[in-house]
Write an enzyme that holds these catalytic residues in place. Structure first.
Site, PDB file in Angstrom:
ATOM      1  N   GLY A 243      -3.576   9.841  -2.631  1.00 56.50           N
ATOM      2  CA  GLY A 243      -2.248   9.744  -3.230  1.00 56.50           C
ATOM      3  C   GLY A 243      -1.126  10.286  -2.383  1.00 56.50           C
ATOM      4  CD  GLU A 285     -11.728   9.249  -3.262  1.00 55.56           C
ATOM      5  OE1 GLU A 285     -12.902   9.531  -3.426  1.00 55.56           O
ATOM      6  OE2 GLU A 285     -10.925   9.135  -4.205  1.00 55.56           O
ATOM      7  N   GLY A 287      -5.821   6.861   1.386  1.00 54.89           N
ATOM      8  CA  GLY A 287      -5.701   5.486   1.865  1.00 54.89           C
ATOM      9  C   GLY A 287      -4.353   5.267   2.526  1.00 54.89           C
ATOM     10  NE  ARG A 288       0.813   4.734  -1.185  1.00 55.86           N
ATOM     11  CZ  ARG A 288       0.947   3.549  -1.764  1.00 55.86           C
ATOM     12  NH1 ARG A 288       1.610   2.606  -1.158  1.00 55.86           N
ATOM     13  NH2 ARG A 288       0.439   3.328  -2.957  1.00 55.86           N
ATOM     14  NE  ARG A 324       2.102  -1.415  -2.303  1.00 59.77           N
ATOM     15  CZ  ARG A 324       3.083  -0.565  -2.087  1.00 59.77           C
ATOM     16  NH1 ARG A 324       4.031  -0.833  -1.200  1.00 59.77           N
ATOM     17  NH2 ARG A 324       3.146   0.547  -2.757  1.00 59.77           N
ATOM     18  CE1 TYR A 328       2.869  -0.715  -5.670  1.00 59.18           C
ATOM     19  CE2 TYR A 328       1.221  -1.467  -7.250  1.00 59.18           C
ATOM     20  CZ  TYR A 328       1.565  -1.085  -5.966  1.00 59.18           C
ATOM     21  OH  TYR A 328       0.609  -1.083  -4.995  1.00 59.18           O
ATOM     22  CB  CYS A 358       7.369 -21.574  -6.693  1.00 60.21           C
ATOM     23  SG  CYS A 358       7.338 -22.713  -5.323  1.00 60.21           S
ATOM     24  CD  GLU A 359       5.807 -16.426  -9.827  1.00 58.98           C
ATOM     25  OE1 GLU A 359       6.248 -15.519 -10.545  1.00 58.98           O
ATOM     26  OE2 GLU A 359       4.992 -17.279 -10.208  1.00 58.98           O
TER      27      GLU A 359
HETATM   28  C1  PLP Z   1      -6.517   4.276  -4.652  1.00 56.54           C
HETATM   29  C2  PLP Z   1      -7.348   5.468  -4.669  1.00 56.54           C
HETATM   30  C3  PLP Z   1      -7.303   6.384  -3.611  1.00 56.54           C
HETATM   31  C4  PLP Z   1      -6.351   6.254  -2.464  1.00 56.54           C
HETATM   32  O1  PLP Z   1      -5.038   6.302  -2.882  1.00 56.54           O
HETATM   33  P1  PLP Z   1      -3.862   6.390  -1.781  1.00 56.54           P
HETATM   34  O2  PLP Z   1      -2.631   6.509  -2.570  1.00 56.54           O
HETATM   35  O3  PLP Z   1      -3.922   5.112  -1.010  1.00 56.54           O
HETATM   36  O4  PLP Z   1      -4.152   7.580  -0.933  1.00 56.54           O
HETATM   37  C5  PLP Z   1      -8.171   7.450  -3.644  1.00 56.54           C
HETATM   38  N1  PLP Z   1      -9.038   7.619  -4.666  1.00 56.54           N
HETATM   39  C6  PLP Z   1      -9.099   6.756  -5.699  1.00 56.54           C
HETATM   40  C7  PLP Z   1     -10.068   6.998  -6.776  1.00 56.54           C
HETATM   41  C8  PLP Z   1      -8.250   5.668  -5.735  1.00 56.54           C
HETATM   42  O5  PLP Z   1      -8.311   4.846  -6.781  1.00 56.54           O
END
Ligand code: PLP
Length: 429
Positions: A243, A285, A287-288, A324, A328, A358-359
């Site tokens: 997150g 964990e 991602g972004r 995106r 949101y 087309c939106e």
């Molecule tokens: C999406 C997600 C992440 C990664 O979220 P980011 O905002 O991309 O860091 C980590 N854990 C879980 C369970 C997720 O669903």
């Protein structure tokens, strides 16, 4: 004396973006590999080396291609997958299964079976039915599954509701209050094929302050105490989720990981000590934060339409490669690759960069600050490395863009642009 004419062009990963557009076509996802590597190095230095007994996963749903999982593997990190497809992507790139964790709120038999058969290292349990299924599949395969229980800590987050996951009533995981979790933990403790490792929580995405992570951790520590007292369940592992936010353009300093991990680890250590709890292995964990800022998307401008109060810049992609804004209201910034340092275009009115789908909601940037732009120009949208390629579709039968990794002036093709043959494959008359 000889005077050299210096042409300043817009580059990404030291590669000229006009030449990239020429060579590979647009829309085009372009990643600066050095940014991804520096994020992984920061995780290593500021989290893994700084704090004992820790681990880090990359949430592959943010951007799941074979090459990306290879980079993560080379950094010694783990990988979070949510489906058989994400799992196969990693395994095909030689990712070690024992460093993979399987997530998801609706894991199918196929997801679980495939994960058990390949020896995935962690299963993050969302509900009791899936736990029972996992126990059965593990038994049939003579496999012991390491599990963490996903708990919704009931905290609010300062982000869009669609990417806020830790609130009460969320579809994810076990509510922190009530009996649902106890029931699952009891089942797990009594099953020989399930090894209960600990707890997982994830509060939401695109956060810039650790407030909700800390609030969640405070509640989770109370839960750890309760589980120990009532069920003799020892939390040996605790996953803080991800997150951590990504900045909108590269001129803004990126969020330091330790802004999150330092206060979390301090709280974990002191609270465990104060409550006589074993300090669990701690994992993140992300991602972004790892991949978003590394990526830009290049588009070709098809036309510029001036209406009263608004100027539309229409490009040759849109919600098909980046949904995106439509999903949101995600905010982006763009630069005109052919005129990167020009003055802001149309300063009195709104400039809206829109796609070709087309939106009416097919908007990339609703109120863009960009220099004078004409048809044929190449524009780049920043911060598109996460959740763009992964969420791309073939809406309007547009082809999925190619993916380029740029590194120190070298451009490497990592995913080919879809062809019309790919597009129609599998369709029967
Ligand atoms: C999406 C997600 C992440 C990664 O979220 P980011 O905002 O991309 O860091 C980590 N854990 C879980 C369970 C997720 O669903």
């Amino acid at each position: 004396m000889c005077r050299r004419l210096i042409i300043i062009s817009f580059t990404w990963g030291d590669v000229d973006c006009n030449s990239l557009a020429d060579k590979f076509g647009t829309p085009l996802y372009v990643y600066d590999e050095s940014v991804i590597n520096s994020r992984c190095n920061e995780i290593e230095q500021d989290f893994l080396q700084k704090w004992d007994n820790t681990f880090a996963y990359y949430a592959s749903k943010a951007f799941s291609i074979k090459y990306m999982t290879r980079i993560i593997k080379n950094h010694g990190m783990g990988l979070d997958v949510v489906s058989e497809g994400e799992l196969l992507t990693a395994l095909h790139a030689g990712f070690p299964a024992e460093k993979i964790e399987l997530h998801g709120n609706a894991k199918s038999f196929y997801d679980i079976n495939s994960a058990v058969k390949s020896g995935v290292g962690r299963f993050i349990i969302d509900n009791i039915q899936e736990l029972e299924l996992l126990a059965k599949v593990s038994h049939d395969n003579n496999f012991v599954a390491n599990v963490l229980f996903r708990v919704t800590p009931d905290v609010k987050t300062d982000t869009h509701a669609h990417i806020s996951t830790g609130v009460k009533g969320s579809k994810f995981g076990f509510p922190i209050e009530g009996d649902m979790l106890n029931e699952a933990v009891k089942f797990a403790l009594n099953d020989d094929y399930i090894n209960s490792q600990g707890i997982h929580f994830h509060v939401g995405s695109q956060l810039f302050e650790p407030v909700s992570h800390l609030e969640a951790l405070r509640k989770i520590i109370k839960l750890m105490l309760k589980l120990k007292r009532n069920l003799n369940f020892i939390t040996r592992e605790l996953n803080f989720g991800g997150g951590f936010g990504a900045r909108i353009n590269p001129k803004i300093e990126h969020v330091a990981l330790k802004n999150f991990t330092d206060p979390l680890m301090q709280m974990l250590e002191s609270e465990c000590k104060a409550n006589d709890l074993l300090r669990p292995r701690a994992a993140i964990e992300s991602g972004r934060w790892i991949v978003s800022e590394a990526g830009i998307t290049l588009y070709t401008v098809e036309n510029v339409k001036r209406l009263p109060g608004i100027l539309y810049i229409a490009v040759n992609g849109g919600m098909s490669d980046n949904p995106r804004y439509a999903l949101y209201g995600a905010e982006y910034e763009a630069v005109n690759v052919n005129n990167p340092d020009g003055e802001i275009y149309n300063p009195e009115g709104r400039v809206s960069i829109v796609g070709k789908c087309c939106e009416s909601g097919d908007i990339l940037i609703d109120d863009a600050k960009i220099s004078y732009t004409k048809p044929g120009d190449i524009i780049a949208i920043y911060n598109t490395g996460a959740y763009n390629f992964s969420m791309a579709s073939n809406y309007n039968k547009l082809l999925r863009p190619a993916v380029i990794f740029a590194n120190n002036g070298e451009a490497n093709l990592k995913v080919e642009r879809q062809t019309y043959e790919d597009l129609l494959k599998g369709e029967l008359l």
